[in-house]
Design a protein around this motif. Structure first.
Motif, PDB file in Angstrom:
ATOM      1  N   GLU A 436      20.346  -9.489 -18.493  1.00 56.03           N
ATOM      2  CA  GLU A 436      18.888  -9.632 -18.508  1.00 56.03           C
ATOM      3  C   GLU A 436      18.424 -10.460 -17.317  1.00 56.03           C
ATOM      4  O   GLU A 436      17.428 -10.122 -16.648  1.00 56.03           O
ATOM      5  N   ARG A 437      19.134 -11.532 -17.012  1.00 54.93           N
ATOM      6  CA  ARG A 437      18.772 -12.375 -15.862  1.00 54.93           C
ATOM      7  C   ARG A 437      18.791 -11.567 -14.569  1.00 54.93           C
ATOM      8  O   ARG A 437      17.868 -11.648 -13.752  1.00 54.93           O
ATOM      9  N   GLY A 438      19.844 -10.769 -14.383  1.00 52.91           N
ATOM     10  CA  GLY A 438      19.943  -9.968 -13.174  1.00 52.91           C
ATOM     11  C   GLY A 438      18.856  -8.920 -13.065  1.00 52.91           C
ATOM     12  O   GLY A 438      18.293  -8.682 -11.980  1.00 52.91           O
ATOM     13  N   ARG A 439      18.516  -8.298 -14.176  1.00 51.47           N
ATOM     14  CA  ARG A 439      17.484  -7.249 -14.139  1.00 51.47           C
ATOM     15  C   ARG A 439      16.097  -7.839 -13.906  1.00 51.47           C
ATOM     16  O   ARG A 439      15.270  -7.241 -13.214  1.00 51.47           O
ATOM     17  N   VAL A 440      15.841  -9.024 -14.463  1.00 52.16           N
ATOM     18  CA  VAL A 440      14.574  -9.701 -14.184  1.00 52.16           C
ATOM     19  C   VAL A 440      14.495 -10.051 -12.691  1.00 52.16           C
ATOM     20  O   VAL A 440      13.452  -9.870 -12.048  1.00 52.16           O
ATOM     21  N   PHE A 441      15.597 -10.538 -12.127  1.00 47.39           N
ATOM     22  CA  PHE A 441      15.622 -10.860 -10.698  1.00 47.39           C
ATOM     23  C   PHE A 441      15.303  -9.620  -9.866  1.00 47.39           C
ATOM     24  O   PHE A 441      14.466  -9.662  -8.950  1.00 47.39           O
ATOM     25  N   LYS A 442      15.936  -8.518 -10.200  1.00 48.94           N
ATOM     26  CA  LYS A 442      15.709  -7.285  -9.433  1.00 48.94           C
ATOM     27  C   LYS A 442      14.270  -6.819  -9.527  1.00 48.94           C
ATOM     28  O   LYS A 442      13.676  -6.370  -8.536  1.00 48.94           O
TER      29      LYS A 442
END
Length: 449
Positions: A436-442
């Motif tokens: 989730e953290r990575g997808r929010v960053f993207k």
């Protein structure tokens, strides 16, 4: 063990707990799914309709009444008081991957280590597919292993990423090929010491037999030493040593040495993956896939085309000449170090999150050399700030919100700098998981663009 007719309690209603509860119910078991949090999820309606009993918001010994077996999700520690109570009462305890193992008709390849598990596991799966094998990839990635093995035949092969959490509750788990990639301090808040953490990792091979294989990193002394305790045949990979048997580098080409023959697999310069850590992952995967029957051509073809996995130094976008990379999977300093080493420098680094209290010395020494601006957030930001300042890191910025970190990185960055999210921390203070953290960053980066 057939599981049919048994009274089984599953602890932890995450992905693995929900999956194994579904599987066990389909097999005819009477299943209780328990979670200490009183949180409803969309999947619960189907579980109740299937006859699974849900007990949410508490976990006391009353759950063990009449229970024949206790199954643990990876998020539930063997030090949980309910687990200890079950052991006192003589109730067998096992992990979800132990259930998967007992249901699986095919041989299993199991891959563990502090870092590189997902990339290596995915690589092995792709290599065996390229070699024409029926393959299922699961474990600590994708669906729970107990779900994944349901559709494979005895002629197939399972490639599983296995974490130390999952290994806590193994009993008879026996992979035909096991691999340990590396070992550095991690999850000490759960395992309590490096020795305990290492002991959990070694459970991956403790039930192996002499005709099984154990692939080990020769360059990591803690891992190399595991060969002394292995009941199986140890085979090494190395980026530095000239091994006579196993996978190694020769003239910057990955080669496999086996039974007196050396086969070239792929020149490093032809790989799409970059960074020294990915050379190690490629060596490990090549060794495992070769031992599983893949030929050098199939292995090399995958290395020439494989672009990497999501959230591991994943290219996101280029904005105003600055490239943005998502390395959300770096949940410990050692993993973040590997990301920093993959770049020549001029990094705008976003770090911080749930602090695992691991040593930051090497991480901050490297940050001093390679990081132009360090942006810190999350529960760990104050300790990270103190460590960074003590090691001479300059241009340190503290922010409260994740979106503020991305916006600040955008304002600061100029070519030839890169913006790198590599938190060196767990995500649970702000997100459900690192994905989730990575997808929010993207998404935030794409909004900037």
């Amino acid at each position: 063990m057939t599981f049919a007719g048994m009274n089984i309690a599953v602890l932890g209603a995450g992905v693995s707990g929900i999956s194994v509860a579904q599987v066990l119910r389909r097999l005819g078991a009477h299943v209780i799914l328990s979670d200490a949090k009183a949180v409803e999820k969309p999947e619960f309606a189907a579980l109740r309709a299937a006859g699974v009993r849900l007990e949410l918001g508490y976990q006391d010994e009353s759950l063990l009444t009449g229970v024949d077996l206790l199954v643990l999700s990876p998020g539930v520690s063997i030090y949980n008081p309910l687990v200890e109570a079950a052991q006192v009462q003589g109730i067998p305890v096992m992990s979800e991957i132990e259930v998967a193992y007992r249901l699986c008709p095919a041989p299993i390849i199991a891959i563990t280590g502090t870092n590189g598990k997902t990339t290596t596991t995915t690589l092995v799966g792709e290599m065996l597919k390229a070699a024409g094998r029926e393959v299922v990839v699961g474990g600590n990635i994708g669906l729970a292993l107990s779900q994944e093995v349901a559709g494979i035949s005895e002629h197939g092969i399972v490639v599983a990423e296995i974490s130390s959490f999952q290994l806590e509750g193994v009993v008879d788990f026996r992979p035909r090929i096991a691999a340990v990639l590396n070992l550095t301090p991690d999850h000490l808040d759960r395992h309590r010491s490096l020795d305990n953490y290492k002991a959990m990792k070694e459970r991956i091979f403790r039930n192996q037999r002499p005709d099984d294989y154990l692939v080990l990193n020769y360059d990591d002394p803690l891992v190399r030493d595991m060969a002394e305790r292995a009941p199986s045949q140890a085979v090494f990979f190395s980026r530095k040593a000239r091994l006579s048997t196993g996978a190694r580098l020769e003239d910057e080409t990955i080669v496999m040495c086996w039974e007196g023959k050396t086969e070239a697999i792929c020149p490093v310069k032809e790989m799409k993956l970059f960074g020294a850590h990915n050379i190690e992952n490629a060596l490990a995967a090549s060794c495992v896939a070769f031992l599983a029957g893949a030929d050098a051509g199939a292995i090399g073809a995958v290395l020439r085309t494989f672009m990497g996995v999501e959230h591991r130094i994943e290219p996101v976008a280029e904005i105003r000449g600055v490239r943005y990379y998502n390395d959300s999977k770096a949940t410990n300093p050692e993993s973040a170090i590997k990301a920093l080493e993959a770049f020549d420098g001029h990094i705008i680094l976003i770090a911080g999150g749930r602090d695992k209290k691991t040593d930051l010395t090497e991480f901050m020494e490297l940050a001093k050399q390679k990081v132009d601006h360090l942006i810190l957030l999350g529960e760990a930001k104050e300790r990270f700030y103190q460590a960074a300042a003590a090691h001479g890191v300059t241009n340190i910025h503290l922010v409260d919100k994740f979106e503020d970190a991305v916006t600040l990185a955008y304002r600061l960055a100029r070519p030839p700098q890169v913006v790198l999210l590599s938190p060196a921390c767990a995500s649970y203070d702000m997100f459900n998981n690192y994905e989730e953290r990575g997808r929010v960053f993207k998404e935030l980066v794409r909004q900037l663009k």
